[in-house]
Design an enzyme around this catalytic site. Structure first.
Site, PDB file in Angstrom:
ATOM      1  N   LYS A  53      24.090  20.846  -2.318  1.00  0.00           N
ATOM      2  CA  LYS A  53      23.540  20.058  -1.210  1.00  0.00           C
ATOM      3  C   LYS A  53      24.117  20.513   0.131  1.00  0.00           C
ATOM      4  O   LYS A  53      23.397  20.621   1.132  1.00  0.00           O
ATOM      5  CB  LYS A  53      23.832  18.572  -1.445  1.00  0.00           C
ATOM      6  CG  LYS A  53      23.094  18.001  -2.650  1.00  0.00           C
ATOM      7  CD  LYS A  53      23.658  16.659  -3.091  1.00  0.00           C
ATOM      8  CE  LYS A  53      23.011  16.207  -4.401  1.00  0.00           C
ATOM      9  NZ  LYS A  53      23.612  14.973  -4.948  1.00  0.00           N
ATOM     10  N   GLN A  97      27.677  10.004  -4.257  1.00  0.00           N
ATOM     11  CA  GLN A  97      27.513  10.864  -5.437  1.00  0.00           C
ATOM     12  C   GLN A  97      27.894  10.078  -6.695  1.00  0.00           C
ATOM     13  O   GLN A  97      29.009   9.585  -6.807  1.00  0.00           O
ATOM     14  CB  GLN A  97      28.392  12.113  -5.304  1.00  0.00           C
ATOM     15  CG  GLN A  97      28.207  13.107  -6.428  1.00  0.00           C
ATOM     16  CD  GLN A  97      26.838  13.776  -6.413  1.00  0.00           C
ATOM     17  OE1 GLN A  97      26.326  14.117  -5.346  1.00  0.00           O
ATOM     18  NE2 GLN A  97      26.240  13.951  -7.581  1.00  0.00           N
ATOM     19  N   ASP A 122      18.989   8.510  -0.654  1.00  0.00           N
ATOM     20  CA  ASP A 122      18.847   8.573  -2.106  1.00  0.00           C
ATOM     21  C   ASP A 122      17.887   7.511  -2.611  1.00  0.00           C
ATOM     22  O   ASP A 122      17.461   7.558  -3.774  1.00  0.00           O
ATOM     23  CB  ASP A 122      20.217   8.392  -2.783  1.00  0.00           C
ATOM     24  CG  ASP A 122      20.680   9.659  -3.483  1.00  0.00           C
ATOM     25  OD1 ASP A 122      19.876  10.607  -3.571  1.00  0.00           O
ATOM     26  OD2 ASP A 122      21.836   9.699  -3.936  1.00  0.00           O
TER      27      ASP A 122
END
Length: 932
Positions: A53, A97, A122
């Protein structure tokens, strides 16, 4: 299809995003989409995904920040970090994460829901999930994997609407949102999972099949409908002896057989993964676009308060209490402060951390405006009211980023004769009772610090007079557990004395004597005790009368707290380290050898810094119309420089941005406050002003023209109530001189004519005309006291224009000039004197301070504010007088010498009828009543 086709699709997305980011940066220089990735622990797989990422973000031009918490992090630690990132305007996309690799129990759902929905790229928060389930696709973020799957489906060219879709898997991350996404794209959707008994049958009906079950090759090729689109989201490891690692990666679909029946099928790896990363980048760029639409860089999205104006104008306290201020944390967010940069003191005031300056160090400064005035009457001419009115006009009416920076008032005048200093009418800092009283305790901290120094002076003299050298030394450097050691501050004293030793046992008798004895000459002590109350009976006191002091008494005095040098240090410091150094340099007396004795010599510097560690943070408040205000420091305007803090100005200039304005106020008239603002404050801060706003009133100008005396508490004589253009024109000599004083420094001047109802239109017009003829950039009639910001719009527009005019700022003098020459320059060029006369005590001080190395400090003249001269009865613009300098004193820590012109008290007294007669507390509501 070959894996390279899918990689090509993600590459196309990245290239498109790279172009969009480049266009953003071209339109908004210095701007970049910001992505924050919060990781807990150190899982190898998480590290791998995060690196992918970060690499993609760097390639596209996204500013990515990886925040890594240890696996010992608690839920509270993670939530605190999330709160900080939520409030950071430079972060537009923010992901946590998963999984969270912590030794402590952490509720994952609580963590994902703590992420601000507008930054949740997200798409995992309940709010975004709820919006997706309701079909609000344009107002939410979609989880990246389902979003990537949908993009892959679209790229096949197959129409989703009307197709039968089957989703295998029901996780919150892929399965559930994939179902919703397909449904709202008009597919007929069935969700299956590992417990579905007719799984093969349902899969066989699917035109579009998305599998995210997490089970290796669970879906068999023979189940798949011929021509179906198959999206395999699975990542599984199965044993494979042919691989060096002993295993290989497979998906949730048996690829080798499924590819024979599907029209399109994603490979594993290399199919969904790259597109998921690309979608994360796309969501971050989308979020940045939304931010730019809502919050233009450098432009605040601020909510202003609407005033309900009344006539006649109510009392200041009534107006203040009728206003409902915004919660101060809301105002902080509106002006770009982060949650971690704020310390709340209730709902209406907060301290701002100095870390803000470090964060904004690359942000360009705004326009710097100082409000000053003509030589005032004892009533004052409304500088504070004009300061507030101007920022309300610039902010609430002209929609500019604007900050006011003002001094904190002393409680002495608040309860004495002057009342409060929050402005007046519909131009106030609110709540005015909190502003005028304790605020956040800064003045109390200064009182404690100042009196600690005073106590240290007398205690040190007492101990030196009652002990031998060795006894004194043994107590100053005691043995602790058999070890004697100098403290850091004692090492500094040794170095100052030229003793380069660190072992207490190594000093000779002569060195012990030098180190242990300050030998303060009591007659030279300049440091006094302070209290923040007007008390005339403390002007001269005798201390040390208790029998325990063994006859060591001396004459002393109390000053009011705001006259303490520590207040001036607070106002001029540009950080904690600078403040500590200034505190240590403060000279409190001379030794019998004629050497300066400092607070560092007393050993008290560190303790002072500890007492002042919170006071150095500026205080955030607001005006009646909801514009931000920093209230910080309040040094006297005669024996000190009379300006609010350098730190408040610096932080405000960064927060408003290049196109914004910071408006600060200088105490007394332009000959005092403005001169010190330029020659002292700007010299130390390095800041350069753009505009001077000079406040004038018809009342004061008539007084300067020869009108009768104006006295506080006494009705104005009739000359001030009737039109008299001749008297007014004569008085404008003072206005002309103060305009010239500002022009000496090379800064454009805008004159604000504060209008009162007793004045005629012809009188106001005459002042405007004469001000322009005297060289003012513009002159404007103002009615902000009665109308709030609306009444200062013309002034604000004039200030905007003046800020674009050329400014050639310069100091009046070079600090390297001899002390007498610097004083003479101020007296002749600013006051209009023909020369100065140093009385004997002043001549002695010039010699002493020059010898001690303080001759290169700026000059801070302490004289009456009621005249350009030393004589308060001498009005207008007198010339040809000799300015007498009675004495000179040093504020070495603050960084200036202050010559005393005439006699003045640093401890005001209470009048016959103090303001406190009118102040009361409602025991039911808890509201403060009375006149401030």
């Amino acid at each position: 299809l070959l894996p390279c086709w899918f990689f090509s699709l993600s590459r196309q997305v990245r290239d498109r995003l790279k172009q969009q980011v480049a266009e953003m940066k071209e339109i908004f220089p210095g701007f970049a989409p910001g992505l924050a990735i919060l990781q807990v622990g150190n899982r190898d797989d998480s590290n791998l995904y995060i690196n992918m990422k970060l690499k993609a973000a760097a390639e596209i031009g996204i500013s990515a920040n990886h925040i890594k918490l240890p696996n010992t992090a608690t839920e509270a630690d993670v939530l605190k970090c999330i709160a900080s990132l939520n409030g950071d305007p430079a972060v537009h996309g923010f992901i946590v994460q998963l999984p969270l690799d912590s030794d402590k129990p952490i509720n994952t759902e609580k963590i994902t829901n703590a992420v601000a929905p507008e930054k949740d790229v997200d798409g995992l928060s309940s709010i975004n999930a709820g919006k997706l389930s309701r079909g609000d696709l344009g107002d939410c973020f979609i989880p990246c994997t389902p979003k990537g799957c949908m993009e892959l489906i679209r790229q096949t060219g197959v129409q989703v609407a009307g197709k039968r879709a089957v989703v295998v898997g029901r996780s919150k991350i892929v399965g559930a949102p994939m179902h919703d996404l397909l449904l709202w794209n008009h597919a007929t959707v069935t969700t299956c999972h590992s417990k579905t008994s007719t799984l093969a049958e349902e899969v066989g009906k699917a035109d579009i099949l998305v599998v995210a079950a997490g089970k290796a090759e669970m879906v068999k090729g023979e189940w798949i409908k011929p021509g179906a689109i198959v999206i395999d989201c699975g990542i599984n490891h199965v044993p494979d002896s042919t691989k060096a690692s002993g295993k290989r990666v497979v998906g949730d679909v048996a690829y080798s057989t499924a590819k024979e029946k599907a029209s399109y099928i994603t490979p594993v790896p290399g199919g969904v993964g790259p597109m998921t990363v690309a979608m994360l980048m796309q969501s971050t760029v989308e979020s940045a676009h939304r931010f730019l639409e809502k919050f233009q860089p450098g432009k605040w999205n601020i909510q202003y308060n609407q005033l309900t104006l009344k006539k006649p104008v109510p009392s200041d306290i009534e107006i203040s209490q009728s206003c409902i201020p915004k919660p101060i944390d809301q105002l902080a967010r509106e002006v770009g402060l982060l949650p971690g940069e704020l310390e709340l003191y209730g709902q209406t005031k907060a301290k701002v951390h100095l870390s803000t300056l470090k964060r904004l160090k690359n942000q360009p400064d705004g326009k710097y405006v100082v409000v000053t005035g003509i030589t005032p009457t004892p009533l004052g001419e409304g500088k504070s009211t004009t300061t507030v009115g101007l920022v309300q006009a610039l902010g609430a009416h002209l929609h500019q980023n604007v900050f006011a920076c003002v001094r904190q008032p002393s409680q002495g005048p608040t309860f004495g004769i002057k009342g409060g200093a929050a402005g007046g009418g519909y131009c106030q800092v609110v709540p005015m009772d909190e502003f005028n009283l304790h605020l956040t305790g800064d003045i109390h901290a200064i009182t404690a610090a100042n009196n600690l120094v005073a106590a240290a002076i007398d205690a040190r003299m007492f101990h030196e007079l009652t002990q031998t050298d060795q006894a004194l030394y043994n107590r100053l450097v005691p043995s602790v557990n058999g070890v004697r050691k100098f403290s850091d501050i004692q090492i500094r004293r040794l170095q100052k004395l030229g003793i380069n030793k660190t072992d207490p046992m190594a000093l000779t008798k002569e060195e012990v004597n030098l180190f242990a004895r300050l030998d303060i000459d009591p007659a030279t002590i300049t440091w006094q005790r302070v209290i923040d109350t007007n008390d005339r009976f403390l002007r001269k006191i005798t201390i040390g009368q208790s029998p325990t002091e063994k006859g060591f008494s001396r004459m002393a005095q109390f000053d009011i707290t705001v006259s303490s040098e520590i207040m001036a240090v607070l106002a001029l410091a540009d950080g904690l380290d600078d403040m500590k150094k200034r505190l240590g340099r403060m000279v409190v007396a001379s030794s019998k050898r004629g050497e300066p004795v400092t607070t560092d010599d007393l050993g008290v510097t560190g303790a002072l810094a500890v007492l002042m560690k919170d006071a150095i943070k500026p205080n955030l408040m607001q005006t009646l119309e909801g514009t931000p205000v920093f209230v910080h420091a309040g040094p006297f305007a005669n024996i000190a420089h009379g300006n609010s803090s350098v730190l408040a100005d610096k932080i405000a200039l960064k927060l408003v941005g290049k196109a914004g304005f910071v408006v600060t106020e200088a105490g007394f008239g332009a000959d005092i406050g403005m001169e010190k603002f330029f020659n002292i404050k700007c010299r130390y801060s390095g800041l350069r002003p753009h505009v001077v706003v000079l406040v004038a009133t018809v009342r004061a100008l008539k007084m300067h023209g020869g009108g009768p005396a104006v006295t506080a508490g006494v009705p104005l004589p009739k000359e001030y109530m009737e039109e008299n253009l001749q008297l007014l024109a004569r008085g404008c000599s003072n206005l002309k001189k103060q305009i010239q004083n500002a022009q000496i420094f090379g800064v454009p001047v805008v004159v604000a004519v504060n209008a009162f109802k007793t004045e005629s239109k012809a009188e106001l017009a005459l002042v405007v005309q004469l001000a322009k003829e005297a060289g003012a950039f513009d002159a404007v009639e103002c009615t902000h006291w009665a109308e709030g910001g609306k009444g200062a719009v013309a002034l604000a527009q004039a200030v905007q224009r003046a800020s674009q005019a050329p400014s050639n700022f310069r100091f009046l003098y070079n600090v390297e000039l001899p002390v007498v020459d610097k004083i003479r320059l101020i007296a002749q060029q600013i006051y209009g004197a023909s020369d100065i006369e140093l009385l004997p005590e002043a001549r002695e001080k010039v010699a002493l301070y020059t010898k001690q190395g303080f001759g290169n400090l700026p000059i801070c003249m302490a004289k009456t504010h009621l005249s350009l001269s030393h004589d308060p009865e001498l009005k207008g613009a007198p010339t040809g007088f000799i300015l007498p300098i009675r004495d000179i004193r040093a504020s070495v820590g603050a960084g200036f010498l202050y010559p005393l012109v005439g006699t003045m008290s640093t401890m005001p007294g209470l009048p016959t009828r103090p303001c406190f007669y009118d102040i009361d507390l409602d025991p039911v509501s808890g509201e403060v009543n009375g006149l401030f």
